[in-house]
Enzyme design. Sequence first.
Site, PDB file in Angstrom:
ATOM      1  N   GLU A  60      -4.001  -4.579 -13.626  1.00  0.00           N
ATOM      2  CA  GLU A  60      -2.849  -4.109 -14.405  1.00  0.00           C
ATOM      3  C   GLU A  60      -2.413  -5.197 -15.375  1.00  0.00           C
ATOM      4  OE1 GLU A  60       0.617  -2.793 -12.199  1.00  0.00           O
ATOM      5  OE2 GLU A  60      -0.614  -1.665 -10.793  1.00  0.00           O
TER       6      GLU A  60
ATOM      7  N   HIS B  46      -0.445   2.288  -2.665  1.00  0.00           N
ATOM      8  CA  HIS B  46       0.342   1.822  -3.816  1.00  0.00           C
ATOM      9  C   HIS B  46       1.817   2.147  -3.544  1.00  0.00           C
ATOM     10  CE1 HIS B  46      -0.018   0.683  -8.281  1.00  0.00           C
ATOM     11  NE2 HIS B  46       1.264   0.703  -8.014  1.00  0.00           N
TER      12      HIS B  46
ATOM     13  N   GLN C 156       3.999   7.513  -9.148  1.00  0.00           N
ATOM     14  CA  GLN C 156       4.570   7.342 -10.477  1.00  0.00           C
ATOM     15  C   GLN C 156       4.208   8.466 -11.443  1.00  0.00           C
ATOM     16  OE1 GLN C 156       3.340   2.928 -10.362  1.00  0.00           O
ATOM     17  NE2 GLN C 156       5.102   2.952 -11.714  1.00  0.00           N
TER      18      GLN C 156
ATOM     19  N   ASN D  47      -1.919  -2.423  -3.325  1.00  0.00           N
ATOM     20  CA  ASN D  47      -1.421  -2.893  -4.605  1.00  0.00           C
ATOM     21  C   ASN D  47      -0.186  -3.758  -4.415  1.00  0.00           C
ATOM     22  OD1 ASN D  47      -1.219  -2.623  -7.676  1.00  0.00           O
ATOM     23  ND2 ASN D  47       0.828  -2.009  -6.986  1.00  0.00           N
ATOM     24  N   GLU D  48      -0.230  -4.971  -4.936  1.00  0.00           N
ATOM     25  CA  GLU D  48       0.930  -5.865  -4.989  1.00  0.00           C
ATOM     26  C   GLU D  48       1.740  -5.884  -3.687  1.00  0.00           C
ATOM     27  OE1 GLU D  48       3.428  -5.351  -8.393  1.00  0.00           O
ATOM     28  OE2 GLU D  48       1.781  -5.246  -9.812  1.00  0.00           O
TER      29      GLU D  48
ATOM     30  N   ASN E 271      -2.742  -8.295 -11.037  1.00  0.00           N
ATOM     31  CA  ASN E 271      -1.762  -7.672 -11.937  1.00  0.00           C
ATOM     32  C   ASN E 271      -0.888  -8.761 -12.532  1.00  0.00           C
ATOM     33  OD1 ASN E 271      -2.800  -5.321 -10.921  1.00  0.00           O
ATOM     34  ND2 ASN E 271      -0.901  -4.607  -9.960  1.00  0.00           N
TER      35      ASN E 271
ATOM     36  N   HIS F 120      15.958  10.378  -2.682  1.00  0.00           N
ATOM     37  CA  HIS F 120      16.714  11.622  -2.521  1.00  0.00           C
ATOM     38  C   HIS F 120      18.076  11.309  -1.881  1.00  0.00           C
ATOM     39  CE1 HIS F 120      12.924  14.373  -2.675  1.00  0.00           C
ATOM     40  NE2 HIS F 120      13.428  14.154  -3.864  1.00  0.00           N
TER      41      HIS F 120
ATOM     42  N   ASP G  63      10.138  13.650  -8.131  1.00  0.00           N
ATOM     43  CA  ASP G  63       9.797  15.015  -7.717  1.00  0.00           C
ATOM     44  C   ASP G  63       8.758  15.662  -8.640  1.00  0.00           C
ATOM     45  OD1 ASP G  63      11.678  14.550  -5.823  1.00  0.00           O
ATOM     46  OD2 ASP G  63      13.032  16.191  -6.379  1.00  0.00           O
TER      47      ASP G  63
ATOM     48  N   TYR H 178       2.087  -9.617 -15.812  1.00  0.00           N
ATOM     49  CA  TYR H 178       2.930  -9.100 -16.891  1.00  0.00           C
ATOM     50  C   TYR H 178       3.680 -10.170 -17.681  1.00  0.00           C
ATOM     51  CZ  TYR H 178       2.102  -4.489 -14.980  1.00  0.00           C
ATOM     52  OH  TYR H 178       1.487  -3.341 -14.552  1.00  0.00           O
TER      53      TYR H 178
ATOM     54  N   ARG I 249      -8.326   3.670 -12.713  1.00  0.00           N
ATOM     55  CA  ARG I 249      -7.778   3.219 -11.440  1.00  0.00           C
ATOM     56  C   ARG I 249      -6.536   4.048 -11.130  1.00  0.00           C
ATOM     57  NH1 ARG I 249      -3.549  -0.835 -10.562  1.00  0.00           N
ATOM     58  NH2 ARG I 249      -3.605  -1.558  -8.419  1.00  0.00           N
TER      59      ARG I 249
END
Length: 522
Positions: A408, A157, A54, A201-202, A338, A74, A87, A340, A112
Amino acid sequence: MRSSSKVAKIGAVLVSFSLLCLAHVAATTEDFDIKEDYEFPEAFKFGVSTAAFQIEGAWNEGGKGESMWDTYIHEHPEYTLDHSNGDIAADSYHKYTEDVKIIKDLGVKYYRFSFSWPRILPQGTDNKKSKDGIDYYHKLLEELRRANITAVVTLFHWDMPTPLMDLGGWSNPKMVDYFLDYARFAFEEFGDEVKIWTTMNEPHQHCYNYCYYIFSVLQSGTYAHYMLLAHAKAYRLYEKEFKPRQNGRVGITLDAFWADPKNSTDPLDIEAAERYRQMRLGIYAHPIYSNIGDYPPLVREIIDTNSRLQNFTRSRLPVFSKEEIELLKGSSDFFGLNHYTTYLMSHPTINETWTIPSWDHDTFVRMEQNLAWPIPGADWLSVYPPGFRKLLNWIKNNYGDVPIVITENGMCDFGGLKDYTRVSYYNDYLYQVLLAMYKDNVNVEGYFAWTLLDDFEWTDGYATKFGLYEVDFDSPERTRRKKLSADNYRNIVEKRKIDFDYIKQPKMKKLPYQTPEEENTV
Ligand SMILES: *[C@@H]1O[C@H](CO)[C@@H](O)[C@H](O)[C@H]1NC(C)=O
Ligand SMILES: *[C@@H]1O[C@H](CO)[C@@H](O)[C@H](O)[C@H]1NC(C)=O
Ligand SMILES: *[C@@H]1O[C@H](CO)[C@@H](O)[C@H](O)[C@H]1NC(C)=O
Ligand SMILES: *[C@@H]1O[C@H](CO)[C@@H](O)[C@H](O)[C@H]1NC(C)=O
């Protein structure tokens, strides 16, 4: 962070905008709660989180191999809302010294981030290693050490090396060995510098949303099994061969929305909410954190029954051996969480358009948002702080006093430095953490804000912003600028308290036709 499956498709932005208008009307209601003056304990760990794909960019530099995210977007630019890719992203591969500096400015003592598996092992397997990739992480770790910031490293991740994805990714039992080889190398090479690891992760989002829905490359069902085994084997490897001299801790990060029954007195809705929690979080947490181990009995029953009805000879959910159940039980030194948002669950009364078989069909709930809750950015994230406290309590009630590290939590919008909504989100969600700690005795050990800086948000591309710092993606410099929420978080970390008056949105006359953009220009 993640975006939700079906809503992540093109067109979601339009939905967001219409919901947004509703949301802002609702958000004006004053909060009359009397807030207690709770303090975060001295030992409470404050940090910020990021993930390699990310922010790093440099997708083909230094001998890096491709990850599934490089390859698929891509080939399919339409997989992201703005047809963007990773990219360059925030170019953290080149700007890591600046990033360590802004982390230090926040006053947090923990960072992290994740290792990109194909940056270290370009083909995914450990026969070929990239010296540049390895050097990059040594340099980043050295920079963090000099700034007195403790590294918390995620091994996986979501950026699976493409050659391994071509073998079926986590639906292939061989992945357990490949992951173990990667983990062993990481522990050997970086274990003197890294003392807190999370394996993955997740897992739910990786496979349910991306592999299954977006990229359509995996069958639902088996991936959970091999991710769990790979996690447990990496944990045991560390425990046996590395912990005695490196003395670190290893955990896993799981994610969950909170699920409230839509009708809190309807037994069918109450069941639907619990079914969702077990299918979403319990499937991963129960084998690791429960006293009895193995998959939750409810999950076992649902998938076994449906598999039979669907004429499979064996259940789509593989069976752990006795040894594997023991291997998994207790295979985490903390509960990485995590969180949200919250959804309302009800028993489906209309025929849903689920694929059969699928995780959705197995879970069998109608999921909706409460339109009274603000939706400041991506349409999947509505703001309901009390859901956080309920989720923390559910974890305690199901798995006891395991130390919880919130790896998170955060909120997205469409940009702007004066991010008052994000300031409130952090204040209100962190206050729920304090309530869980002080009123409910939940053992919360730390909190990591998602995220340090605006980044590539998977299928949302760069359209939604989660950062405490803004990144100018139009500039080759990828200039970072501090948002108000960064100041607010720094103040919380420094004072160990939430000062709800620290940053106040200027009072203004709200016009019924005012758009969110106009509000942001205040
Ligand atoms: C790091 O921490 C040590 C010990 O607390 C302190 O002496 C040192 O000044 C700190 N260094 C920086 C760069 O903050
Ligand atoms: C909620 O569920 C209860 C019990 O089934 C029912 O009596 C009631 O009518 C429901 N309320 C609504 C608003 O549907
Ligand atoms: C399973 O097999 C039975 C018997 O052949 C058939 O009647 C039924 O429709 C099949 N179920 C599904 C979901 O295909
Ligand atoms: C759902 O589909 C089944 C089979 O096609 C049908 O019998 C049933 O009436 C439908 N239920 C609803 C609520 O539409």
